[in-house]
Scaffold this motif. Structure first.
Motif, short mmCIF file in Angstrom:
data_model
loop_
_atom_site.label_atom_id
_atom_site.label_comp_id
_atom_site.label_asym_id
_atom_site.label_seq_id
_atom_site.Cartn_x
_atom_site.Cartn_y
_atom_site.Cartn_z
N PRO A 72 0.89 -1.40 -0.10
CA PRO A 72 0.19 -0.01 0.15
C PRO A 72 0.88 1.30 -0.02
O PRO A 72 0.49 2.18 -0.57
CB PRO A 72 -0.87 -0.18 1.29
N LEU A 75 2.18 1.67 -3.79
CA LEU A 75 0.89 2.19 -4.59
C LEU A 75 0.65 3.76 -4.23
O LEU A 75 0.61 4.37 -5.31
CB LEU A 75 0.01 1.05 -4.33
N TRP A 76 0.15 4.01 -3.31
CA TRP A 76 -0.14 5.07 -2.89
C TRP A 76 0.87 6.18 -2.94
O TRP A 76 0.46 7.34 -3.47
CB TRP A 76 -0.81 5.31 -1.35
N GLY A 77 2.19 5.92 -2.76
CA GLY A 77 3.40 6.54 -2.97
C GLY A 77 3.54 7.03 -4.52
O GLY A 77 3.77 8.11 -4.91
N ILE A 79 0.83 6.91 -6.55
CA ILE A 79 -0.22 7.76 -6.93
C ILE A 79 -0.07 9.37 -6.48
O ILE A 79 -0.14 10.13 -7.18
CB ILE A 79 -1.39 7.24 -6.26
N GLY A 80 0.48 9.41 -5.49
CA GLY A 80 0.94 10.65 -4.72
C GLY A 80 1.89 11.42 -5.47
O GLY A 80 1.99 12.51 -5.95
#
Length: 121
Positions: A72, A75-77, A79-80
């Motif tokens: 996670p 993935l979110w890194g 996206i960020g």
């Protein structure tokens, strides 16, 4: 040239600790080398790759990586990072510099608070 050597060395030490060399590298490039904020951030991204690889190898060797939380975070890194790079293109460099300064200031305050709390216990 000596400023670049010292900046790279200090940022490398901080990167190896996992703190993030950009906290030193970006202000040093913008203040001492008079490089625009967006350019300093781009340099930081290239600087990050080899220093991160060395730090990762060291941390894996000492079993400091918690693999369960990696997916996670990665993935979110990503996206960020995409969102941040898009937003950055629309921001004035002076606003970006101000926001980065506020970010570092708040982080500093939080670290001071954490240190005071730790001393009380």
């Amino acid at each position: 040239m000596i400023i670049l050597i010292l900046t790279g060395f200090i940022a490398g030490i901080i990167s190896g600790m996992g703190i993030g060399g950009g906290t030193v590298l970006i202000p040093a490039l913008t203040i001492f080398m008079d490089i625009e904020q967006k350019t300093a951030q781009a340099i930081n991204l290239f600087y990050f790759i080899p220093t991160a690889v060395i730090a990762i190898i060291t941390h894996i060797k000492h079993k400091r990586i918690e693999k369960g939380i990696l997916k996670p975070l990665i993935l979110w890194g990503i996206i960020g990072a995409i969102a941040g790079s898009i937003v950055m293109n629309f921001l004035d460099p002076s606003h970006l510099r101000f926001a980065f300064g506020i970010f570092l200031f708040v982080l500093g305050l939080l670290e001071i608070k954490k240190g005071i709390k730790k001393q009380k216990t």
